[in-house]
Design an enzyme around this catalytic site. Sequence first.
Site, PDB file in Angstrom:
ATOM      1  N   GLY A   1      -2.130  -1.701   0.640  1.00  0.00           N
ATOM      2  CA  GLY A   1      -2.530  -1.268   1.981  1.00  0.00           C
ATOM      3  C   GLY A   1      -3.719  -2.063   2.499  1.00  0.00           C
ATOM      4  CE  LYS A   2      -3.370  -7.981   1.055  1.00  0.00           C
ATOM      5  NZ  LYS A   2      -2.018  -7.518   0.664  1.00  0.00           N
ATOM      6  NE  ARG A   3      -4.235   1.991   4.767  1.00  0.00           N
ATOM      7  CZ  ARG A   3      -3.045   1.495   5.095  1.00  0.00           C
ATOM      8  NH1 ARG A   3      -2.845   0.205   5.200  1.00  0.00           N
ATOM      9  NH2 ARG A   3      -2.035   2.301   5.345  1.00  0.00           N
TER      10      ARG A   3
ATOM     11  CB  THR B   1      -4.462  -3.887  -2.252  1.00  0.00           C
ATOM     12  OG1 THR B   1      -3.732  -3.514  -1.089  1.00  0.00           O
ATOM     13  CG2 THR B   1      -3.491  -4.236  -3.375  1.00  0.00           C
TER      14      THR B   1
END
Lengths: 307, 307
Positions: free
Chosen positions: A103-105, A139
């Site tokens: 999600g690369k949050r 992620t």
Amino acid sequence: MDKLIEKIIEKQNPTVAGLDPKLEYVPGFIKAECFTKYGRTLEGAAAALFEFNKALIDVLYDIVPAVKPQAAYYEMYGWQGVKALAYTINYAKSKGMYVMTDGKRGDIGATMEAYTAAHIGTTDVDGETCVAFGADALTVNGYLGTDCIKPLLSVCKDKDKDIFVLAKTSNPSSGELQDKKIGDKTVYETMGEMCEGWGADTIGKHGYSAVGAVVGATYPQMLGELREKLPHTFFLVPGYGAQGGGAEDAKYAFDKNGLGAIVNSSRGIMCAWKKQDGKTEADFAEAARAEALRMREDLLGVIGEIR
Amino acid sequence: MDKLIEKIIEKQNPTVAGLDPKLEYVPGFIKAECFTKYGRTLEGAAAALFEFNKALIDVLYDIVPAVKPQAAYYEMYGWQGVKALAYTINYAKSKGMYVMTDGKRGDIGATMEAYTAAHIGTTDVDGETCVAFGADALTVNGYLGTDCIKPLLSVCKDKDKDIFVLAKTSNPSSGELQDKKIGDKTVYETMGEMCEGWGADTIGKHGYSAVGAVVGATYPQMLGELREKLPHTFFLVPGYGAQGGGAEDAKYAFDKNGLGAIVNSSRGIMCAWKKQDGKTEADFAEAARAEALRMREDLLGVIGEIR
């Protein structure tokens, strides 16, 4: 990171299957069935994604330790797609797989608590503990600094979960910011060192912390450099296969025990039938399994036994 | 950015109401009703969020130009929460509001196409064009460079949509990476300059491009600095109110016409009844409106008429 590492050792396979199911990758007969039931709608598309994922998981779970659904490919089908993401995570976990939500949050502290609850923690609903998505790892983008990592760390410790922070990404323009020098270090090295620091309290029995880093196979020299400098940071390595990286590139991510990294393949596995002689889309599952086995051999060929 | 700017001028109000509805902010009587209907479940929580948001939008839409739902607070309630996000966006748009989804998404090109479709574009389902979330703007993390911005730009141009890229965030640890020097410029300045470049082809009639930047009110000096250096970049300014910034801090974000920025308040508006004498949670909507009017006066007091 021990949960992941043990599955990697058990399966002798340092690969994660990316579940990035663009609708165009889904075989026509699966789509036809779902569209008949739900129409050419977001609901129909989401049903097709989930059927496709289930079939892939069924042929992979005994040979591949982990799956990595990419949130974007579910969000593009609306909340219905996000429901398919939740169902996919549950299904993979029910088969014993380790699930990383890609999600690369990254956000400020209070908001990051919400993302933590969403993806790797639990949500309190007026006294009832609910699981929103319940993956094993997420992620994360560390651009906001320590504030945005802290809320994740306590869940990592308490519930044996992990995060992977972007350091050097696999895309062509990653260098625009990431390769720039801050003093005598690049931005990606600086981010890597932050990962070592953030993970320091969570080192498991194999020597790796709960804070991993994303480092692309498309930049093998930087992979090797970071492997040396970040001894406790496990790497998630995208860029193998469709993006151009091979086992000879990815090998720099591993330590002398064949640990230290897990390599992702998405399209390479999902669309394997397109590259195998005489296969049609009806063979997508069998072809995906064959490609996963080939990829395992490819990687083990350069790193040897994993122990 | 013209769509947003025109709404700001029409309402003489450069504020955006953040819809970050933690369940604890939702008045008890709304929760009780939803829990009776759906139980203390993710579904019950999501229903409560949507009812709360609707009531807030109903008292704000004629005086506030925009809302900014924060994706994390919906994701933490699972796909059910994400459904409430979709419904909230639809409801706010039906009332004529400009909607910014605060997702801080950022990924490689192919994946960013999916996020673009999800949040500001449309999704093709086998020939049918569907709208997944359909906001007017999305916040974006530019750590991956131009690849991760490009897919957004064509939708911004074709469909009059906008993005806001993180430059200098409002949180205490934002400086760990963002304030570091790359040559003679900080990381946040470098990111700001990239925004000017990315937006160059999309400048509207008020002089601002479709590529805005996020710059926190908690760092007023940097706000002023960036306002000077980035003449075509519209700012989304978090950090007013609960995070400590005031109108005197936010004023540096504006140009001589009172344009150039929109200031966010989330808790300040959602939980306004807690800070107003004699109010109870039954008065939350009325109190939210009063706070939005106070905030408008506060900001107009330092920037004057917007034109």
